[in-house]
Design a protein around this motif. Structure first.
Motif, PDB file in Angstrom:
ATOM      1  N   LYS A 182      -3.025  10.681   4.172  1.00 53.49           N
ATOM      2  CA  LYS A 182      -2.545  10.134   2.678  1.00 53.49           C
ATOM      3  C   LYS A 182      -1.607  11.031   1.943  1.00 53.49           C
ATOM      4  CE  LYS A 182      -5.936   7.620   0.691  1.00 53.49           C
ATOM      5  NZ  LYS A 182      -7.119   7.400   0.095  1.00 53.49           N
ATOM      6  N   ILE A 183      -2.128  12.394   1.868  1.00 51.19           N
ATOM      7  CA  ILE A 183      -1.452  13.364   1.264  1.00 51.19           C
ATOM      8  C   ILE A 183      -0.126  13.383   1.657  1.00 51.19           C
ATOM      9  CG2 ILE A 183      -1.208  15.766   0.594  1.00 51.19           C
ATOM     10  CD1 ILE A 183      -4.462  15.953   0.832  1.00 51.19           C
TER      11      ILE A 183
ATOM     12  N   ARG B  85     -14.581  25.466   8.104  1.00 50.69           N
ATOM     13  CA  ARG B  85     -13.407  25.695   9.218  1.00 50.69           C
ATOM     14  C   ARG B  85     -12.240  26.562   8.276  1.00 50.69           C
ATOM     15  NH1 ARG B  85     -12.285  19.557  10.713  1.00 50.69           N
ATOM     16  NH2 ARG B  85     -10.395  20.493  11.595  1.00 50.69           N
ATOM     17  N   PHE B  86     -11.404  26.890   8.957  1.00 51.06           N
ATOM     18  CA  PHE B  86     -10.093  27.366   8.443  1.00 51.06           C
ATOM     19  C   PHE B  86     -10.591  28.595   7.611  1.00 51.06           C
ATOM     20  CE2 PHE B  86      -9.607  22.722   8.224  1.00 51.06           C
ATOM     21  CZ  PHE B  86      -8.988  22.558   9.708  1.00 51.06           C
TER      22      PHE B  86
ATOM     23  N   ARG C 249      -1.679  17.673  -4.279  1.00 53.68           N
ATOM     24  CA  ARG C 249      -2.638  17.982  -3.346  1.00 53.68           C
ATOM     25  C   ARG C 249      -1.934  18.754  -2.214  1.00 53.68           C
ATOM     26  NH1 ARG C 249      -7.330  13.816  -2.412  1.00 53.68           N
ATOM     27  NH2 ARG C 249      -7.913  15.540  -0.982  1.00 53.68           N
ATOM     28  N   ALA C 250      -0.759  18.228  -1.988  1.00 55.61           N
ATOM     29  CA  ALA C 250       0.035  18.862  -0.666  1.00 55.61           C
ATOM     30  C   ALA C 250       0.211  20.197  -1.056  1.00 55.61           C
ATOM     31  CB  ALA C 250       1.157  18.102  -0.714  1.00 55.61           C
TER      32      ALA C 250
ATOM     33  N   ILE D 214       0.820   4.357  -2.643  1.00 59.07           N
ATOM     34  CA  ILE D 214       0.751   5.743  -2.389  1.00 59.07           C
ATOM     35  C   ILE D 214       1.738   6.722  -2.615  1.00 59.07           C
ATOM     36  CG2 ILE D 214       0.273   7.349  -0.320  1.00 59.07           C
ATOM     37  CD1 ILE D 214      -1.631   5.739   0.820  1.00 59.07           C
TER      38      ILE D 214
ATOM     39  N   ILE E 240      -7.472  12.001   4.746  1.00 58.26           N
ATOM     40  CA  ILE E 240      -6.988  12.612   3.720  1.00 58.26           C
ATOM     41  C   ILE E 240      -5.731  13.331   3.751  1.00 58.26           C
ATOM     42  CG2 ILE E 240      -7.553  14.485   1.998  1.00 58.26           C
ATOM     43  CD1 ILE E 240     -10.384  13.752   2.436  1.00 58.26           C
ATOM     44  N   GLN E 241      -5.541  14.085   4.975  1.00 55.62           N
ATOM     45  CA  GLN E 241      -4.273  14.782   4.947  1.00 55.62           C
ATOM     46  C   GLN E 241      -3.286  13.761   5.357  1.00 55.62           C
ATOM     47  OE1 GLN E 241      -4.100  17.814   4.175  1.00 55.62           O
ATOM     48  NE2 GLN E 241      -6.223  18.295   4.118  1.00 55.62           N
TER      49      GLN E 241
ATOM     50  N   GLU F  98     -13.941  11.069   1.349  1.00 50.53           N
ATOM     51  CA  GLU F  98     -14.081  12.489   0.524  1.00 50.53           C
ATOM     52  C   GLU F  98     -15.470  12.754   0.888  1.00 50.53           C
ATOM     53  OE1 GLU F  98     -11.731  14.108  -1.066  1.00 50.53           O
ATOM     54  OE2 GLU F  98     -10.178  12.588  -1.180  1.00 50.53           O
TER      55      GLU F  98
ATOM     56  N   TYR G   3     -11.036  14.248   7.137  1.00 50.89           N
ATOM     57  CA  TYR G   3      -9.943  15.310   7.152  1.00 50.89           C
ATOM     58  C   TYR G   3      -8.630  14.499   7.530  1.00 50.89           C
ATOM     59  CZ  TYR G   3      -6.937  19.390   7.973  1.00 50.89           C
ATOM     60  OH  TYR G   3      -5.885  20.038   8.099  1.00 50.89           O
TER      61      TYR G   3
ATOM     62  N   ARG H 144       0.820  -1.143  -0.094  1.00 53.91           N
ATOM     63  CA  ARG H 144      -0.008   0.055  -0.134  1.00 53.91           C
ATOM     64  C   ARG H 144       0.930   1.214   0.114  1.00 53.91           C
ATOM     65  NH1 ARG H 144      -4.921   2.421  -1.032  1.00 53.91           N
ATOM     66  NH2 ARG H 144      -5.304   4.030   0.215  1.00 53.91           N
TER      67      ARG H 144
ATOM     68  N   PHE I  81      -0.457  13.027  -4.891  1.00 56.19           N
ATOM     69  CA  PHE I  81      -0.359  13.456  -3.587  1.00 56.19           C
ATOM     70  C   PHE I  81       0.577  14.718  -3.510  1.00 56.19           C
ATOM     71  CE2 PHE I  81      -2.141   9.014  -2.809  1.00 56.19           C
ATOM     72  CZ  PHE I  81      -3.326   9.338  -2.329  1.00 56.19           C
TER      73      PHE I  81
ATOM     74  N   ASN J 114      -2.831  22.128  -0.923  1.00 54.26           N
ATOM     75  CA  ASN J 114      -3.056  22.626   0.534  1.00 54.26           C
ATOM     76  C   ASN J 114      -2.351  23.837   0.980  1.00 54.26           C
ATOM     77  OD1 ASN J 114      -4.926  20.750   1.660  1.00 54.26           O
ATOM     78  ND2 ASN J 114      -3.028  19.206   2.364  1.00 54.26           N
TER      79      ASN J 114
ATOM     80  N   LEU K  11     -13.666  17.799   5.147  1.00 55.03           N
ATOM     81  CA  LEU K  11     -13.199  18.995   6.376  1.00 55.03           C
ATOM     82  C   LEU K  11     -13.485  18.457   7.671  1.00 55.03           C
ATOM     83  CD1 LEU K  11     -13.682  22.396   4.726  1.00 55.03           C
ATOM     84  CD2 LEU K  11     -11.537  21.227   4.966  1.00 55.03           C
TER      85      LEU K  11
ATOM     86  N   PHE L 113      -1.000  20.680   8.700  1.00 49.96           N
ATOM     87  CA  PHE L 113      -2.225  20.042   7.936  1.00 49.96           C
ATOM     88  C   PHE L 113      -2.561  18.663   8.595  1.00 49.96           C
ATOM     89  CE2 PHE L 113      -0.820  23.135   5.133  1.00 49.96           C
ATOM     90  CZ  PHE L 113      -2.159  23.763   4.446  1.00 49.96           C
TER      91      PHE L 113
ATOM     92  N   GLY M 112      -5.092   4.650   5.019  1.00 45.30           N
ATOM     93  CA  GLY M 112      -6.433   4.742   4.353  1.00 45.30           C
ATOM     94  C   GLY M 112      -6.698   3.288   4.183  1.00 45.30           C
TER      95      GLY M 112
ATOM     96  N   ALA N 162      -2.581  24.798   8.238  1.00 50.79           N
ATOM     97  CA  ALA N 162      -3.728  24.344   8.148  1.00 50.79           C
ATOM     98  C   ALA N 162      -4.668  25.479   8.320  1.00 50.79           C
ATOM     99  CB  ALA N 162      -3.816  23.160   9.226  1.00 50.79           C
TER     100      ALA N 162
END
Lengths: 675, 408
Positions: free
Chosen positions: B272-273, A123-124, A49-50, A38, B269-270, B258, B266, A34, A46, A53, B262, B295, B367, A222
């Motif tokens: 895994k990222i 949030r945030f 996506r980071a 990933i 997801i974070q 997903e 959350y 796994r 990813f 973020n 949030l 994060f 995950g 975050a």
């Protein structure tokens, strides 16, 4: 209690240990597999996506360009508005922060906590606590940043109109871009909440004023707090506009108009520059600068006097008597009449079974063109209009660019209306009658003009026949002062007006103010103002001094005063219209006088009265030339020659008999009206 | 202090492996708490203090024979039950009821419960004269297990209760329980999952029936197993509706993070990222953006592996898993070569504990497992957990050291 036989040496136990070893390996392999998937197979996904973020593109709005009046007087700038927000996530001692904030901002703790709670779902995101915070509080918060973790100060620039309602209709206002516009391709670079000019110069010059927005790529944590800025593109501020508007004259005009409903236009007849443009009632564009409250918007919309409408260009009115000078130039240029021609006014003009009245019931008696203008005799112009006929009347109206927009740089200009037989057929399903021409001649009937058109036409009279496009923006400059555009006077058209025509008309207008006419209330010694009043009927209602009080306000005629000054070298055209103001001479003229007072303030009084003051009934070309003191003798000879040449003939040609031939009914009229 | 022969058999490799993992863990704690309190965080120092305390505990544990420890099994078990009951007398929910304050320090009685169940089970299986042969022999072990599990569930602390089951299963497996019973024990779990679809579940019940028949299980056992499966299959949908909102959400979000990116999703997801963006070699120590910019939630406790994945990449994750594998292999070796069955059983239970923690925690960060709040052994910040793990290492060493002792 010892066992008989220990199992951990047995074969099955060995086997089970081996199986367990394999099981442990399998578990670890599942995890590794796994992880491989990933980190190695979809690692780039990813990684992206980071980045999403932590990276934010923060649009940096460009400050809108400033707007200056003449002589670098600032009219519009941008005011920083500070909003205090908080990002509550990750703030450890939130209650103490809230307590301190409540003391600083003057909000109760419950209020702040309620605002935070309301936004729990998103949030945030910063929670807006208080908009438009005083600078003192902001600097306090900035100084003691450590005491207020999570608190952020957002700066926005709000359009600031320094003089509130002043020139509101010229400047216009800004508003947030609408959802529908945001979807169109031309506005794809805009964000929600961006400002867009909605009216006036703010709209027409939006491309210049807008500027180029910049952006900053920042790394956020975050909680959305900025950690560092990675890259910035500075916004380019919008270009500044330098207007032709004269601040003091504009102020004077607004003051002079006071609470009257109407418009004032002052422009320079030599290049079309607008010096002042007032429409009253006005609105405060600052109301739109933030987010306009629904109450304010409602109030503006519900106001029966429609403050948002720019009366100088977006409303049209019957010009009334102010149109008579236009008709007069047509008559003179088309040689229908001469300045010496006399008509008799007995108070009305009969056309078949129709009777057109003069405003003076008793009539003006025998009257020539100049007197007709001075006293604003209707019957004279009924006669003239009748003789000119519709084609020539319409031709001249078009020559003065009535019935079409001046294309002034403002929004929602209307074109007015010059009725034509085609129009009448199409819209009213009627044919053109001679009576229409008669009405046309005195600016009544279906004729509608905008104040700016009328001011422009008078400017042509003042400058000798050139129609300029009204100009309101002189130049566009960058913040550093580099000129982007300089606007030159633009000529819309020229009217061939002979010197005699011009002089006759101008002199009549001069006398109308300086001697005996309807505009004498604006008489300023030595300023040589030339003007014409107008009382434009809005309804078929008899209106006079006696029934003034009873006549419903909306039925009262509009009062006009259109003028220029000084006689010799006109520097200003000034137009005043007071809606439903009654007679032009009583309402519009005093307004003009106040504006002139300011305009001429500080200028030396021209002590040399114009020639015709001494010869009140004669145009210069008709009077014997006597050199004035200090005049250059060389030019005198030439003048005398030219004037004496032009003298004799027209007078003889344009005599009484000719007018009698043209209009068979006239002799009868005259006989009846002769005292 | 110790017999020299005993020290000769001390498995230094096992302890060094644990130290290596702890070293990586402390480094990750340092990285993950680097920015807390304006860069003055001392979490990693505290973890080292706890390591020293753990070493002392390890020394204490190896100093007396594990067989004595097992003999005290029921006593320790009783004490831990008393502590768990005392804990429940405290007011509040969740965290407040997981900790026991002892003046200068606090600890989680559930950690002691793990140990005590381990010892009590060993004592029970060892003390039996006959081998484990059927469901009837499982009654007592299950009672031993379920009492503390029930008490811990009331706290409530669902995650911790889960670790008792793999421990029991491995001990029963090594204790000689026929494999089909191991399977039968987990059939209710399969039923629970499959009962989402009625037809698959009915098919499963049929297969189970055939299995029970062909393995010549006694009639009573067959009916019992079948009945339990039937009951769980029916009860699951009912229980589902009784679950609290956040518990439901946790399970649903595990299936698709997903759905609430949030909220409940959350963390997954974070995490895994973070791990995914680490790639092969990682972003470097203190360079993980997911970590340093907060994060990642609970970076230094439950999600410490995400930091290793992000800042160390697949490379360091592989090293860590290799270390764990080596550690477990040493423990398996200890189990295989223990002096007596008690040693084997104890070692087996400890392997079950570690394996489950590792699988659930790392599986959660990538995950494939739901979020349960189980710490990663030797890695996650937390004194009690580290102390417990050192005690478990101590027990393993204890067994190892005494493997050649002839009698006692």
């Amino acid at each position: 209690m010892p066992r008989q036989k220990s199992f951990n040496t047995s074969d099955w136990f060995r086997k089970r240990i081996a199986y367990l070893t394999v099981f442990v390996q399998l578990i670890i392999l599942v995890l590794l597999g796994r992880l491989w998937f990933i980190q190695i197979v979809s690692g780039h996904k990813f990684e992206k996506r980071a980045k999403e973020n932590r990276l934010r593109l923060i649009p940096l709005k460009a400050p809108r360009g400033l707007i200056f009046a003449r002589d670098k007087k600032l009219l519009v700038n941008n005011r920083p508005v500070y909003t205090v927000s908080i990002i509550p996530q990750g703030v450890q001692e939130l209650p103490t922060v809230v307590k301190k904030l409540s003391r600083v901002l003057g909000l109760s703790e419950q209020e702040i906590l309620a605002k935070i709670a309301r936004q729990k779902k998103r949030r945030f995101q910063p929670v807006k606590l208080l908009p438009d915070v005083d600078l003192k509080i902001i600097s306090l918060l900035a100084e003691r940043k450590r005491d207020f973790p999570g608190v952020i100060i957002e700066t926005e620039y709000q359009r600031n109109y320094l003089y509130n309602k002043l020139a509101a209709h010229v400047l216009g206002y800004v508003g947030e871009i609408s959802e529908t516009l945001l979807d169109t391709p031309e506005y794809r670079n805009f964000y929600q909440g961006d400002l867009l000019g909605q009216q006036g110069l703010e709209k027409t010059y939006d491309n210049y004023l807008q500027g180029l927005p910049g952006g900053a790529q920042v790394e956020v944590d975050a909680y959305g707090r900025e950690r560092r800025t990675l890259y910035t593109r500075k916004p380019v501020p919008g270009y500044n506009l330098n207007l032709t508007l004269d601040l003091s004259l504009q102020q004077a005009a607004e003051e002079a108009l006071g609470e009257l409903i109407g418009a004032v236009i002052a422009l320079n007849p030599n290049n079309g520059e607008i010096l002042a443009l007032v429409s009253h009632p006005a609105f405060d564009p600052n109301l739109f600068a933030g987010r306009i409250s629904s109450g304010d918007w409602q109030a503006l919309n519900d106001n029966p006097w429609r403050p948002l409408v720019n009366r100088a260009i977006s409303n049209h009115y019957p010009p009334g008597s102010t149109f008579k000078v236009i008709t007069a130039t047509a008559g003179l240029e088309e040689k229908i009449i001469s300045p010496a021609d006399i008509f008799s006014c007995n108070g009305s003009f009969r056309l078949g079974r129709l009777v057109f009245k003069c405003w003076k019931e008793r009539g003006h008696g025998s009257i020539n063109l100049e007197e007709a203008i001075i006293h604003s005799c209707n019957v004279f112009f009924y006669n003239l209009g009748y003789r000119l006929g519709r084609e020539k009347l319409i031709k001249y109206a078009y020559l003065y660019h009535f019935g079409e927009r001046t294309n002034i740089d403002l929004t929602n200009e209307v074109s007015g209306l010059i009725p034509t037989p085609q129009w009448k057929r199409a819209v009213l399903n009627q044919s053109w009658y001679p009576g229409d021409s008669v009405q046309f001649a005195i600016g009544q009937g279906e004729v509608l003009v905008t104040p700016i058109q009328l001011a422009n036409a008078y400017a042509a009279l003042a400058n000798g026949g050139t129609l300029y496009k009204p100009m309101i923006v002189k130049e566009v400059k960058t913040v550093s002062g580099q000129r982007i555009r300089l606007f030159q006077p633009k000529i819309l058209g020229k009217i061939e007006l002979g010197p005699k025509t011009l002089e006759t008309i101008r002199l009549a207008m001069w006398k109308g103010v300086n001697r005996f006419g309807t505009g004498r209330r604006t008489y300023l010694k030595g300023r040589d103002i030339c003007g014409k009043t107008g009382t434009a009927q809005v309804a078929d209602v008899e209106y006079n001094e006696k029934n003034k009080e009873e006549t419903a306000f909306k039925l009262r005629p509009h009062s006009w005063f259109v003028s220029f000054a000084p006689y010799k070298d006109p520097q200003i055209v000034l137009l005043v219209i007071v809606e439903h103001g009654g007679e032009g001479s009583s309402n519009a003229v005093p307004v003009a006088r106040k504006v002139y007072e300011v305009f001429f303030e500080g200028q030396p009084i021209d002590t040399e009265m114009i020639e015709s003051y001494r010869y009140p009934y004669m145009a210069s070309w008709a009077r014997p030339k006597t050199p004035a003191a200090g005049e250059n003798p060389e030019t005198t000879d030439a003048d005398q020659l030219s004037t004496s040449d032009g003298n004799a003939e027209p007078i003889e040609l344009q005599g009484q008999p000719r007018s009698g031939q043209d209009q068979p009914s006239a002799p009868g009229d005259k006989e009846r009206n002769q005292p | 202090m110790f017999d020299r022969r005993l020290m000769k058999n001390f498995d230094i490799a096992l302890l060094l492996t644990a130290f290596c993992v702890i070293g990586i863990g402390v480094t990750m704690i340092y990285s993950s708490t680097y920015r807390l309190n304006g860069g003055n965080s001392r979490y990693y120092v505290r973890q080292i203090y706890w390591l020293l305390v753990g070493l002392l505990a390890l020394l204490a544990v190896i100093s007396f024979d594990y067989r004595k420890l097992v003999k005290m099994g029921y006593l320790i078990y009783t004490v831990s039950l008393i502590l768990l009951v005392l804990l429940l007398l405290k007011s509040g929910r969740g965290d407040a009821r997981r900790w026991m304050e002892l003046g200068f320090f606090r600890f989680q009685p559930s950690e002691l419960a793990k140990l005590s169940v381990l010892l009590a089970l060993t004592q029970y299986i060892y003390d039996r004269q006959k081998s484990l042969a059927g469901l009837r022999d499982l009654i007592i072990p299950f009672i031993i297990l379920l009492i503390p599990v029930g008490l811990i569930l009331i706290e409530p602390d669902l995650g911790t209760t889960l670790v008792f089951f793999p421990m029991l299963l491995i001990m029963l497996y090594l204790g000689g329980l026929p494999f089909r019973y191991i399977f039968f024990i987990i059939t209710p779990i399969i039923s629970m999952i499959i009962s989402v679809s009625l037809w698959y579940w009915l098919l499963f019940l049929l297969i189970l029936l055939a299995l029970v028949y062909y393995t010549r299980t006694t009639l009573f056992e067959g009916i019992f197993i079948w009945g339990v499966n039937l009951a769980t299959g029916i009860a699951t949908p009912i229980m589902w509706n009784l679950l609290k909102g956040y518990q439901k959400n946790r399970l649903l979000v595990f299936l698709n993070p997903e759905r609430d990116p949030l909220g409940a999703g959350y963390n997954i997801i974070q995490s895994k990222i973070a791990i995914g963006s680490g790639g092969m070699w990682g972003k470097g120590l203190l360079m993980g953006t997911q970590n340093q910019l907060n994060f990642l939630p609970e970076q230094h406790t439950d999600f410490i592996f995400s930091i290793l994945g992000e800042e160390g990449g697949f490379f360091w994750a592989f090293i860590l898993l290799s270390l764990y594998t080596f550690f477990l292999f040493r423990a398996l070796d200890i189990a295989a070569n223990a002096k007596d069955d008690r040693g084997s059983l104890l070692a087996g239970g400890i392997i079950g504990l570690f394996l489950f923690h590792i699988f659930i925690n790392i599986g959660m960060t990538i995950g494939i497992m739901p979020i349960t709040g189980l710490p990663l052994p030797f890695m996650s910040y937390g004194g009690t957990a580290l102390l417990t793990n050192m005690v478990l290492v101590g027990i393993l060493e204890n067994i190892r050291m005494r493997r050649f002792e002839t009698h006692r």
